[in-house]
Design a protein around this motif. Structure first.
Motif, PDB file in Angstrom:
ATOM      1  N   ASN A 125      -6.720  25.443  -9.107  1.00 53.54           N
ATOM      2  CA  ASN A 125      -6.909  24.245  -9.929  1.00 53.54           C
ATOM      3  C   ASN A 125      -7.616  23.122  -9.169  1.00 53.54           C
ATOM      4  OD1 ASN A 125      -5.602  25.564 -11.976  1.00 53.54           O
ATOM      5  ND2 ASN A 125      -3.650  24.522 -11.710  1.00 53.54           N
ATOM      6  N   LEU A 183       3.388  24.071 -13.720  1.00 60.46           N
ATOM      7  CA  LEU A 183       2.468  25.015 -13.078  1.00 60.46           C
ATOM      8  C   LEU A 183       3.149  26.355 -12.791  1.00 60.46           C
ATOM      9  CD1 LEU A 183      -0.490  24.958 -11.681  1.00 60.46           C
ATOM     10  CD2 LEU A 183       0.794  24.767  -9.560  1.00 60.46           C
ATOM     11  N   THR A 235      -2.130  29.361  -7.280  1.00 56.80           N
ATOM     12  CA  THR A 235      -2.466  28.800  -8.592  1.00 56.80           C
ATOM     13  C   THR A 235      -2.890  27.346  -8.456  1.00 56.80           C
ATOM     14  OG1 THR A 235      -0.779  30.236  -9.568  1.00 56.80           O
ATOM     15  CG2 THR A 235      -1.636  28.470 -10.957  1.00 56.80           C
TER      16      THR A 235
END
Length: 248
Positions: free
Chosen positions: A195, A209, A191
Motif C-alpha cells: 500500500n 488492514l 500488505t
C-alpha cells in the motif's frame, strides 16, 4: 555460543554447527553418515571418505534441532560419544576417533516420551522454553515489537501499528507458537508495504488492514487481557517503529 566466546570458554574461531535431525529422519544410515561421517565403501554410493558434523564441530558446539527425530541407534551412538568422547565413522569397527564437542539439542516434543531414557540420563541440563500462550503480556509485546522491528529494517521504512492491531496479532497466535506470530506479522507488513510502495509514507497497519482470521482474534485477545491490563495501558494508541539500523 556467543557467551562461551565472551567468557573465553571457546576461542573466537570455534565452530558452531547446526543440524536438523528431521532432514534425514527416514534414512537412518544417511543420518548417521551425516553426523559421524563414513569411510569409502561403507555403503552403496560411498565412493570416498567423508567427514561428519561431529568432526566439523570439534572444539566448538553442535546444535541438533528436532533431536527427537534421531532414531534409537543414532541416540545410542551419540550417548556413547558423550560418555567416551570417541566415535567411529560408518564402515569402521574401531572407535579410535576423538572430538571435544558441546552438544545442544532442541525438541518440540516431551523428551521423556520422545527420547531414550538412557539418552536423557546423559543430558545434565534441560531448559523448558514457555510457549507463546504461557508467556507474560510483557513478553508478548516484546516479541511483537522485535518482529516488527525486523520487518522495518528489512524494507527500510517506518512502521506505524495501532494498539488494536497489536492486540489482534497477539490474540491470533493460538497455535504455531512464535513461528505463527512471525508469519502473521510478515503477512500484514507485506500488505502494508504494498500500500505504501509508490510513496514515501510509512507502513500503516490498522485493524482494517488485517485479514479476517487475524482481525477476528481481537475478541480472543481482549478476553485474556485482564492479567496484562496494566502493561497494555502503557502502550500508546499508535506504536511507531523506525528502521534505525539496530539490527540486534
Amino acid at each position: 555460543y556467543q557467551y562461551s566466546k565472551y567468557i573465553k570458554k571457546l576461542p573466537e574461531d570455534a565452530p558452531f554447527v547446526v543440524f536438523n535431525c528431521a532432514d534425514y529422519a527416514n534414512n537412518p544410515q544417511l543420518l548417521l553418515s551425516y553426523i559421524f561421517g563414513h569411510v569409502k565403501g561403507a555403503f552403496t554410493g560411498a565412493d570416498k571418505e567423508k567427514e561428519g558434523i561431529v568432526e566439523k564441530a570439534d572444539g566448538g558446539i553442535l546444535f541438533l534441532d528436532e533431536i527427537h527425530r534421531l532414531p534409537p541407534e543414532g541416540q545410542e551412538m551419540i550417548f556413547y560419544f558423550m560418555d567416551t568422547g570417541t566415535y567411529n565413522k560408518l564402515g569402521e569397527t574401531d572407535r579410535h576417533r576423538k572430538a571435544n564437542v558441546l552438544l545442544i539439542g532442541a525438541t518440540t516434543e516431551d523428551p521423556s516420551s520422545a527420547l531414550l531414557n538412557t539418552f536423557i540420563r546423559r543430558i545434565p541440563i534441560t531448559i523448558v522454553i514457555p510457549n507463546f500462550e504461557e508467556r507474560s503480556m510483557e513478553d508478548k509485546l516484546e516479541l511483537v515489537h522485535y518482529l516488527l522491528s525486523k520487518e522495518a529494517q528489512r524494507v527500510n521504512k517506518t512502521i506505524k501499528i495501532s494498539a488494536e492491531a497489536v492486540k489482534a496479532l497477539i490474540g491470533s497466535t493460538s497455535y504455531g507458537n512464535v513461528g505463527q506470530l512471525k508469519s502473521n506479522i510478515q503477512l500484514v507488513c507485506a500488505t502494508g508495504f504494498l500500500n505504501s510502495m509508490n510513496t514515501d509514507k510509512c507502513i500503516d497497519i490498522n485493524i482494517n488492514l488485517l485479514p479476517p482470521n487475524i482481525r477476528n482474534a481481537l475478541l480472543n485477545s481482549e478476553s485474556k487481557l485482564k492479567d496484562g491490563a496494566e502493561v497494555w495501558n502503557r502502550i500508546p494508541n499508535i506504536l511507531t517503529i523506525k528502521p534505525d539500523g539496530n539490527r540486534t
